[in-house]
Every structure is written in structure tokens, then in C-alpha cells.
Design an enzyme around this catalytic site. Structure first.
Site, mmCIF file in Angstrom:
data_model
loop_
_atom_site.group_PDB
_atom_site.id
_atom_site.type_symbol
_atom_site.label_atom_id
_atom_site.label_comp_id
_atom_site.label_asym_id
_atom_site.label_seq_id
_atom_site.Cartn_x
_atom_site.Cartn_y
_atom_site.Cartn_z
ATOM 1 N N LYS A 23 -27.424 -24.361 -16.414
ATOM 2 C CA LYS A 23 -26.071 -24.285 -16.214
ATOM 3 C C LYS A 23 -25.502 -23.712 -15.422
ATOM 4 O O LYS A 23 -24.538 -24.124 -14.479
ATOM 5 C CB LYS A 23 -25.530 -24.201 -17.827
ATOM 6 C CG LYS A 23 -24.147 -24.162 -17.997
ATOM 7 C CD LYS A 23 -23.649 -23.687 -19.296
ATOM 8 C CE LYS A 23 -23.644 -22.542 -19.618
ATOM 9 N NZ LYS A 23 -22.530 -21.381 -19.234
ATOM 10 N N ASN A 24 -25.837 -22.245 -15.365
ATOM 11 C CA ASN A 24 -24.877 -21.294 -14.803
ATOM 12 C C ASN A 24 -25.208 -21.244 -13.273
ATOM 13 O O ASN A 24 -24.724 -20.542 -12.439
ATOM 14 C CB ASN A 24 -24.988 -19.794 -15.389
ATOM 15 C CG ASN A 24 -24.476 -19.798 -16.745
ATOM 16 O OD1 ASN A 24 -23.745 -20.610 -17.031
ATOM 17 N ND2 ASN A 24 -24.763 -18.758 -17.475
ATOM 18 N N CYS A 117 -11.859 -14.975 -24.650
ATOM 19 C CA CYS A 117 -12.689 -16.037 -25.530
ATOM 20 C C CYS A 117 -13.420 -15.471 -26.509
ATOM 21 O O CYS A 117 -13.324 -14.173 -26.882
ATOM 22 C CB CYS A 117 -13.586 -16.560 -24.413
ATOM 23 S SG CYS A 117 -15.110 -15.770 -23.949
ATOM 24 N N ARG A 122 -13.177 -10.638 -21.103
ATOM 25 C CA ARG A 122 -13.697 -11.061 -19.846
ATOM 26 C C ARG A 122 -12.598 -11.457 -18.710
ATOM 27 O O ARG A 122 -12.093 -12.355 -18.210
ATOM 28 C CB ARG A 122 -14.169 -12.650 -20.163
ATOM 29 C CG ARG A 122 -15.333 -12.376 -21.196
ATOM 30 C CD ARG A 122 -15.903 -13.694 -21.349
ATOM 31 N NE ARG A 122 -16.969 -14.077 -20.346
ATOM 32 C CZ ARG A 122 -17.491 -15.524 -20.219
ATOM 33 N NH1 ARG A 122 -17.411 -16.148 -21.352
ATOM 34 N NH2 ARG A 122 -18.333 -15.679 -19.329
ATOM 35 N N ASP A 305 -27.309 -13.113 -22.687
ATOM 36 C CA ASP A 305 -27.391 -14.658 -23.081
ATOM 37 C C ASP A 305 -28.570 -15.079 -23.915
ATOM 38 O O ASP A 305 -28.930 -16.109 -24.377
ATOM 39 C CB ASP A 305 -27.293 -15.688 -21.667
ATOM 40 C CG ASP A 305 -25.950 -15.708 -21.248
ATOM 41 O OD1 ASP A 305 -24.879 -14.942 -21.694
ATOM 42 O OD2 ASP A 305 -26.002 -16.190 -19.887
ATOM 43 N N ARG A 397 -22.467 -27.568 -24.670
ATOM 44 C CA ARG A 397 -21.870 -27.130 -23.529
ATOM 45 C C ARG A 397 -23.075 -26.693 -22.389
ATOM 46 O O ARG A 397 -22.778 -26.853 -21.194
ATOM 47 C CB ARG A 397 -20.893 -25.871 -23.587
ATOM 48 C CG ARG A 397 -19.763 -26.370 -24.244
ATOM 49 C CD ARG A 397 -19.044 -25.066 -24.460
ATOM 50 N NE ARG A 397 -18.450 -24.605 -23.105
ATOM 51 C CZ ARG A 397 -17.817 -23.658 -22.623
ATOM 52 N NH1 ARG A 397 -17.033 -22.950 -23.805
ATOM 53 N NH2 ARG A 397 -17.356 -23.350 -21.627
HETATM 54 N N1 EPU Z 1 -15.695 -8.284 -16.015
HETATM 55 C C1 EPU Z 1 -14.544 -7.569 -15.686
HETATM 56 N N2 EPU Z 1 -14.096 -7.730 -14.535
HETATM 57 C C2 EPU Z 1 -14.428 -9.117 -13.771
HETATM 58 C C3 EPU Z 1 -15.543 -9.656 -13.936
HETATM 59 C C4 EPU Z 1 -16.293 -9.312 -15.213
HETATM 60 O O1 EPU Z 1 -14.290 -6.537 -16.236
HETATM 61 O O2 EPU Z 1 -13.519 -9.073 -12.859
HETATM 62 C C5 EPU Z 1 -16.767 -7.708 -16.909
HETATM 63 C C6 EPU Z 1 -16.677 -8.760 -18.225
HETATM 64 O O3 EPU Z 1 -15.554 -8.881 -19.077
HETATM 65 C C7 EPU Z 1 -18.044 -8.661 -18.856
HETATM 66 C C8 EPU Z 1 -18.875 -7.970 -17.558
HETATM 67 O O4 EPU Z 1 -17.957 -7.557 -16.693
HETATM 68 O O5 EPU Z 1 -17.860 -7.417 -19.694
HETATM 69 C C9 EPU Z 1 -19.939 -9.100 -17.108
HETATM 70 O O6 EPU Z 1 -19.326 -10.275 -16.858
HETATM 71 P P1 EPU Z 1 -19.597 -11.456 -15.815
HETATM 72 O O7 EPU Z 1 -18.419 -11.365 -14.981
HETATM 73 O O8 EPU Z 1 -20.875 -11.057 -15.238
HETATM 74 O O9 EPU Z 1 -19.681 -12.770 -16.654
HETATM 75 P P2 EPU Z 1 -19.430 -14.092 -16.181
HETATM 76 O O10 EPU Z 1 -19.741 -14.241 -14.636
HETATM 77 O O11 EPU Z 1 -17.989 -14.571 -16.680
HETATM 78 C C10 EPU Z 1 -21.748 -15.258 -16.241
HETATM 79 C C11 EPU Z 1 -22.433 -16.141 -17.193
HETATM 80 C C12 EPU Z 1 -22.179 -15.885 -18.631
HETATM 81 C C13 EPU Z 1 -23.162 -14.472 -18.860
HETATM 82 C C14 EPU Z 1 -22.490 -13.566 -17.937
HETATM 83 C C15 EPU Z 1 -23.405 -12.281 -17.947
HETATM 84 C C16 EPU Z 1 -21.650 -18.185 -15.897
HETATM 85 C C17 EPU Z 1 -20.709 -19.527 -15.984
HETATM 86 N N3 EPU Z 1 -21.571 -17.488 -16.918
HETATM 87 O O12 EPU Z 1 -20.401 -14.744 -16.936
HETATM 88 O O13 EPU Z 1 -22.833 -17.096 -19.410
HETATM 89 O O14 EPU Z 1 -23.403 -14.295 -20.246
HETATM 90 O O15 EPU Z 1 -22.367 -14.066 -16.783
HETATM 91 O O16 EPU Z 1 -24.840 -12.451 -17.566
HETATM 92 O O17 EPU Z 1 -22.620 -17.828 -14.905
HETATM 93 C C18 EPU Z 1 -23.447 -18.415 -21.156
HETATM 94 O O18 EPU Z 1 -24.096 -19.324 -20.287
HETATM 95 O O19 EPU Z 1 -23.619 -18.443 -22.618
HETATM 96 C C19 EPU Z 1 -22.683 -17.263 -20.655
HETATM 97 C C20 EPU Z 1 -21.603 -16.753 -21.513
#
Ligand code: EPU
Length: 417
Positions: A23-24, A117, A122, A305, A397
Site C-alpha cells: 500500500k505505502n 488523525c 501528524r 506499523d 484500507r
Molecule cells: N512529522 C512531522 N512533520 C512532517 C512530517 C512528519 O512532524 O512534516 C512527524 C509525524 O507526525 C510523525 C513522524 O514525523 O510523528 C513520522 O511521520 P511520517 O511522515 O514518516 O509518516 P507518514 O509519511 O505520514 C508513513 C506511512 C505510515 C507509517 C509512517 C511511519 C504512508 C502512506 N504512510 O506515514 O503508514 O506509519 O510513514 O513509518 O506511507 C499505515 O500504513 O498504517 C501507516 C500509518
């Protein structure tokens, strides 16, 4: 009434099960279709709710999609609209992945701010900071991020924290920028490397994906390509835990063992029998798992995850375990539901203390997010008696035909609507 899953627990799972595409990795790869006027073809697009949502979003932006089973071709001959509306972004945060590609190809984007969320606040400040570095003008207007740039310029970007979609958004934007971009403190997740492979197949020039320093030499245009999406390491890990928690004997195939290093190491610490092949893992569940401690961290550490699924296994361990969540501030919603099944879990801040019990007992539980729902299904498979997992749309999802895959391994699991 939303669909729910009914599970008669206690049956050791046996057999072989195939992992679907990730998915990701699929979500950013779909967003990458916005970067070219030519078709981007995926031979193995997983059939998931989030994938459908991303396709819907791309269609509103001007994409035409041709789908035949797992094969999908996505073409954005022209960007017709530059707005990702709140209705879509609020149902799927990964919608924000269209921001970088839209600004890079179209010169403008309006993307609703996702808001908080179930698992945490996030924010997307790093996405925005990086895009500003690439020369985009960014403003927040009426709940939307509005970004504009005539042509992005390569820049040196150091991320304040490791962010997966942040790295992906900036990598996509930088492929069409003028000059070279360096992203420092980049996410090293396999899904980032998979996106880089997709972008390079389209004619991008990306080096270093999979390390914390990614270098992107901008090109004027990208072309169409065919890209096979990497296997889903989280689905694989979930199925491996299903084998372990039911004291089963399961071979999980079509995966990349290197993407599962931290998960397999933890499971071995718990006494789970693990045999690793080139593209498969065979798992044999112990009579009772041993306790262990785990701290989530970015790849190659133990994935957030997989945290809920491991906690479910540790709930049955012979002793006390501790799980510390460092990525998201509110990702223990499954703990209270596991307690309904008889688990002994106490959470304090980012740490959960789990005192293992011998058995879970079936009960009605409710899923709160994708991985929490996977954890509850795992608990139901192990529990004595009948478990009913409500709000299974969370599971849909991100897991492709989960109950069919589990039923093929012998689980007694049924969907009720
Ligand atoms: N963060 C910030 N600022 C930003 C971006 C992130 O503070 O601009 C923080 C977030 O709040 C969090 C941390 O950094 O505390 C890491 O977040 P990240 O941005 O890596 O998460 P994401 O990219 O939104 C992806 C996956 C998630 C997975 C996370 C961590 C996708 C579509 N989603 O989310 O997947 O948990 O990386 O590995 O790739 C899931 O599949 O169930 C899922 C939640």
C-alpha cells in the site's frame, strides 16, 4: 451497518500465503503519474480502499485509469485541476502526496491540510519547508496549502525528522526541478527506494534512495514507464505473526526478507521459529511466546506499523514485555481493545507494559485504525471462542482480501455486513 469480521479462534494456521504489493509504495507511485503526460503502468496494483481513494483523487485532477485486475495504467495527459479537496484528504492523509508532483508539473497546487488523525497530530511542515526550499511559494488559505512555482530549483534540504511521505513528496518534486537537489536525513524505508526506482524508470535521475542522503538531478520531463510495486512488508509481517500467534506453520511468500529484518529478529527473540528463504519466510509458532521489549523507529528499525501486531503476540507471552512507540504519540488505541479480550496491558505515555496471559477470550471489539484492526484480527485468531471485530473498513484500507488469505490457511473467519 458497517462490515465486521467474525472469527472462531484457536485454530493453528497452516499452508502458504502470498503477500500483495505494498500500500505505502502504491500510493506514492500513483501520485508519480502526475509527473508525466504518458501512461504509468503497474502490473500489480493492490486492490485496497486507499488505492481506490488515490485513484479517485487522481481522476479529479485529470487522470484516466485503465484497470484490468491487478494491472493498471494511469495517464495524466493534462492536469485539469490542481486541488485535492478536504473530503478526500480527510479520509486519507496520503493524498498529500499529490502536492509535490502538482507543483512540479503544473506550477500550482491546492491541497487541504490533513488535520490530526486517530494515531496522532501528524503535521506536514517538513513537506512544506522542503518545497519552499525548492522555490515554491507556500501559503495556508482557508484550511488549504496553496503552493506555486513557475519552475522549481534544486536545493539542499535537511529534514528535521525522518518522514516517509515527506521524503517522497520532495523526491517527486525535485525530479522536475532545475538543477540538483540533496535531501539529508531522508527516510530509508523500502517504499522510498521503490518510488525512486519508479521515478528512475520514468527517466528521473535519483541516487542514494535507501540511504539517508538522496541526490536528485532534475530533468525537464519524465516519460511513461512500467513499474512493479514492491511487496508489502507490513502485510507480510502481519501474516507471519498470524502463523506465530496461532502456533501454526505458515510460509509467507512473495516477500523481500531484507525488509523484515527487525521484525524477524524480534520474533526470534520471542521464541518463534523462523526460516528465511530467498523470497519467503516460514514461521512456526511456539507453545507460548517469550516476552521481550521493543522500541519503534524508522527503517531499518522496528516499524511503528508492526507495533500493534507484535503487542498482540506479547500479550500471550510468558512474562512481562514493554513496547515503546516513538513515531506517533497516540498509537496505543488497540491496547484497550486487547484488554477486552483478556490482555493485561497498561499504557503510560509512549510505553505500554504487557503482562502476558495464557489465553485471550473472544469478545466484541472495535478497530480504530488500520494496524489496530490487524492486531484485533490476530488476537481473534488466537482467542478461545468467537471474536467480532467491528469497523473492519479500517482493515480494508490496507490489507488485500485479508480474510480470504487467512481462511485459506484454515482460519474460521467470516465477513458480515
Ligand atoms: N512529522 C512531522 N512533520 C512532517 C512530517 C512528519 O512532524 O512534516 C512527524 C509525524 O507526525 C510523525 C513522524 O514525523 O510523528 C513520522 O511521520 P511520517 O511522515 O514518516 O509518516 P507518514 O509519511 O505520514 C508513513 C506511512 C505510515 C507509517 C509512517 C511511519 C504512508 C502512506 N504512510 O506515514 O503508514 O506509519 O510513514 O513509518 O506511507 C499505515 O500504513 O498504517 C501507516 C500509518
Amino acid at each position: 451497518m458497517p462490515a465486521r469480521l467474525e472469527i472462531e479462534g484457536g485454530i493453528p494456521l497452516r499452508g502458504t500465503v502470498k503477500v500483495s504489493a505494498a500500500k505505502n509504495a502504491a500510493l506514492p507511485a500513483l501520485a508519480a503519474a502526475l509527473l508525466t503526460a504518458e501512461p504509468l503502468v503497474f502490473p500489480n496494483l493492490p486492490d485496497l480502499q486507499d488505492v481506490r481513494t488515490m485513484i479517485r483523487l487522481l481522476q479529479t485532477l485529470g487522470a484516466t485509469i485503465d484497470r484490468n485486475d491487478a494491472r493498471a495504467s494511469v495517464r495524466v495527459a493534462r492536469v485539469l485541476k490542481d486541488e485535492a479537496a478536504y473530503e478526500l484528504v480527510s479520509t486519507m492523509r496520503a493524498s498529500v502526496l499529490v502536492l509535490g508532483p502538482l507543483v512540479a508539473r503544473h506550477g500550482s497546487a491546492r491541497v487541504a491540510l490533513p488535520g490530526g488523525c486517530a494515531i496522532g497530530v501528524r503535521p506536514i511542515d517538513q513537506h512544506l519547508k522542503g518545497l519552499a526550499k525548492l522555490g515554491a511559494e507556500i501559503a495556508i488559505e482557508n484550511g488549504y496549502v496553496v503552493a506555486r512555482a513557475s519552475r522549481l530549483r534544486g536545493a539542499s534540504i535537511t529534514l528535521d525528522m525522518v518522514t516517509v511521505t515527506g521524503t517522497e513528496n520532495l523526491m517527486m518534486a525535485a525530479t522536475l526541478a532545475q538543477g540538483t537537489t540533496v535531501i539529508e536525513n531522508a527516510a530509508r524505508e523500502p517504499e522510498v527506494s521503490d518510488l525512486a526506482a519508479c521515478l528512475n524508470a520514468m527517466g528521473g535521475r535519483i541516487d542514494g534512495a535507501g540511504t539517508s542522503r538522496i541526490e536528485i538531478e532534475g530533468v525537464p520531463t519524465l516519460a511513461g514507464a512500467t513499474h512493479r510495486i514492491v511487496p508489502d512488508r507490513i502485510e507480510a509481517g502481519t501474516l507471519i505473526v498470524a502463523g506465530a500467534i496461532t502456533r501454526g506453520d505458515v510460509t509467507v511468500s512473495d516477500l523481500v526478507p531484507d525488509h523484515l529484518g527487525a521484525v524477524l529478529a524480534k520474533l526470534e527473540e520471542c521464541g518463534v521459529g523462523i526460516e528465511v528463504g530467498s523470497t519467503w519466510v516460514r514461521v512456526r509458532g511456539p507453545e507460548r511466546p517469550r516476552p521481550t521489549d521493543v522500541v519503534t523507529s524508522p527503517f531499518p528499525g522496528f516499524a511503528t506499523d508492526m507495533q500493534a501486531q507484535l503487542m498482540t503476540l506479547l500479550g500471550l507471552a510468558d512474562g512481562q514485555s514493554r513496547v515503546t512507540e516513538t513515531i506517533f504519540e497516540n498509537r496505543f488505541m488497540h491496547a484497550a481493545e486487547l484488554v477486552r479480550l483478556g490482555a493485561r496491558i497498561e499504557t503510560e505515555g509512549s510505553t505500554a507494559t504487557i503482562r502476558g496471559v495464557r489465553h485471550y477470550q473472544g469478545a466484541q471489539v472495535m478497530a480504530s485504525d488500520l494496524r489496530a484492526s490487524a492486531a484485533l484480527v490476530l488476537a481473534g485468531l488466537a482467542a478461545r471462542g468467537r471474536t467480532e471485530v467491528a469497523r473492519v473498513y479500517h482493515l480494508d484500507r490496507g490489507y488485500e482480501r485479508m480474510e480470504t488469505k487467512l481462511a485459506n490457511l484454515g482460519a474460521r473467519i467470516e465477513r458480515r455486513t
